[in-house]
Design an enzyme around this catalytic site. Structure first.
Site: not given
Ligand code: NAD
Length: 349
Positions: A153, A118-120, A284, A178, A35, A149
């Site tokens: 995706k 994502s659902a987006c 949604r 979500n 990360d 976004y």
């Molecule tokens: P989060 O933001 O907590 O975790 C994402 C992590 O990616 C963060 O810790 C961030 O520092 C890291 N990151 C960002 N840019 C980076 C880079 N350049 N290099 C290395 N690391 C980087 O989000 P989450 O909720 O844990 O989501 C995880 C995945 O699931 C994501 O891909 C997100 O798009 C997808 N997602 C999550 C949800 C949700 O409800 N949480 C819904 C749909 C999709």
């Protein structure tokens, strides 16, 4: 030791990645977490945790060295306020991460690669009503995803399919709906609705007022983190290459979500609706027909149970950073909870 599965979790400093690392360790895997930042609320359980910017191709090559499976969760993302105001940054950053991680993983001979979509990605014109029909995987086309976004995706899903088509590179595509739970961001602008509502309710006086974005009649479904991680492992183990919903299929309005959290907190609160704030699509929900067909399983943890655990964690965080001050009643309730092993929270919900 030598034949342990070696797994890379990108985004391991984030919410889902952090929980996934813990679960993979429990399953006996060797895990590398990567990360751009460390986890916010507790130390990573990963065997190795590397700070790397995965927008850089060389960092993706190094991150995926000597690995069997990749869960690619790293992304620039946040709640509706964040994703509707950072279209260019989010698109550029995530396109770089996803394209580079896919190619680096292929070059490093990774056996399986999971992409967190994502659902987006779902077409906005199909989500105009709060009582919409749950979204099936094919409802992403003809394409009209969330600007920024959602487009990014959707294209990354396509890219994964091309890697399967051209190279027979084993990809898995998961569309989260979500996800919420303890250890998720709850303030600062990147938090999502369940965490924001838990924080607002915890900070409000009983019989006070809290602000809700939109009129609160927009609908969503919410999946508890434990179900999310279970689903991730099951999808990775499956042989299904096409995008698959991973979400709960119980739809609630945001107003109902607030009422559930208020009941857990034992507070009566008035809702002040701010119609100037973004609320995203009107409705949604996840159609889990295909998920059930492929896995014989779907998320099963109730919203009441998940919200109770999430609310309790956020409340404790607010105590620990001094935004809430503990009363005698809080101390007594915490003591009772610890004596009963945490079960009282679930019963209360
Ligand atoms: P989060 O933001 O907590 O975790 C994402 C992590 O990616 C963060 O810790 C961030 O520092 C890291 N990151 C960002 N840019 C980076 C880079 N350049 N290099 C290395 N690391 C980087 O989000 P989450 O909720 O844990 O989501 C995880 C995945 O699931 C994501 O891909 C997100 O798009 C997808 N997602 C999550 C949800 C949700 O409800 N949480 C819904 C749909 C999709």
């Amino acid at each position: 030791m030598a034949n342990k599965m070696r797994v890379l979790v990108t985004g391991a400093g984030g919410f889902i990645g952090h929980h996934l690392v813990k679960r993979l360790k429990d399953e006996g895997c060797w895990v590398r977490g990567v990360d751009i930042k460390n986890p916010e609320y507790e130390e990573s359980a990963a065997d190795e945790f590397e700070i790397r910017d995965l927008r850089e191709f060389s960092n993706c090559l190094l991150a995926s060295r000597g690995i069997d499976q990749v869960y690619n969760l790293a992304a620039d993302m946040g709640g509706i306020g964040y994703i509707t105001s950072h279209l260019a940054d989010i698109s550029r950053n995530n396109i770089l991460i996803n394209a580079h991680m896919l190619e680096a993983s292929r070059l490093n001979g990774i056996k399986r690669f999971l992409f967190s979509s994502s659902a987006c990605v779902y077409a906005q014109y199909k989500q105009k009503s709060p009582d919409l029909t749950p979204l099936k995987e094919e409802d992403a086309y003809p394409a009209d995803p969330e600007p920024g976004y959602g487009w990014e995706k959707l294209f990354a899903e396509e890219l994964g399919r091309y890697y399967w088509h051209d190279y027979k590179f084993e990809t898995r595509q998961v569309r989260f709906h979500n996800v919420y739970g303890p250890l998720g961001t709850y303030e600062g602008g990147k938090e999502k609705a369940p965490a924001a509502i838990c924080r607002k309710v915890a900070l409000a006086e009983d019989r006070g007022e809290i602000e809700i974005w939109g009129d609160g009649e927009q609908t969503r479904s919410f999946m508890y983190i434990q179900d999310c991680v279970e689903g991730l492992l099951r999808i990775m183990a499956s042989d299904y290459h096409e995008p698959l919903n991973l979400g709960n299929d119980r739809m609630v309005t945001i107003n109902e979500l607030v009422d559930l959290v208020s009941a857990i907190a034992g507070k009566q609160l008035r809702k002040r609706h701010d119609l100037s704030k973004p609320q995203g699509v009107r409705g949604r929900n996840s159609d889990n027909t295909r998920l059930l067909h492929v896995l014989g399983w779907q998320p099963e943890i109730s919203l009441e149970h998940g919200l109770a655990a999430t609310y309790e964690w956020i409340k404790e965080e607010l105590f620990s950073i001094g935004q809430l001050v503990k009363s005698v009643e809080d101390d007594e309730a915490a003591w009772l909870t610890s004596v009963r092993g945490g079960n009282s929270l679930v019963q209360k919900a």
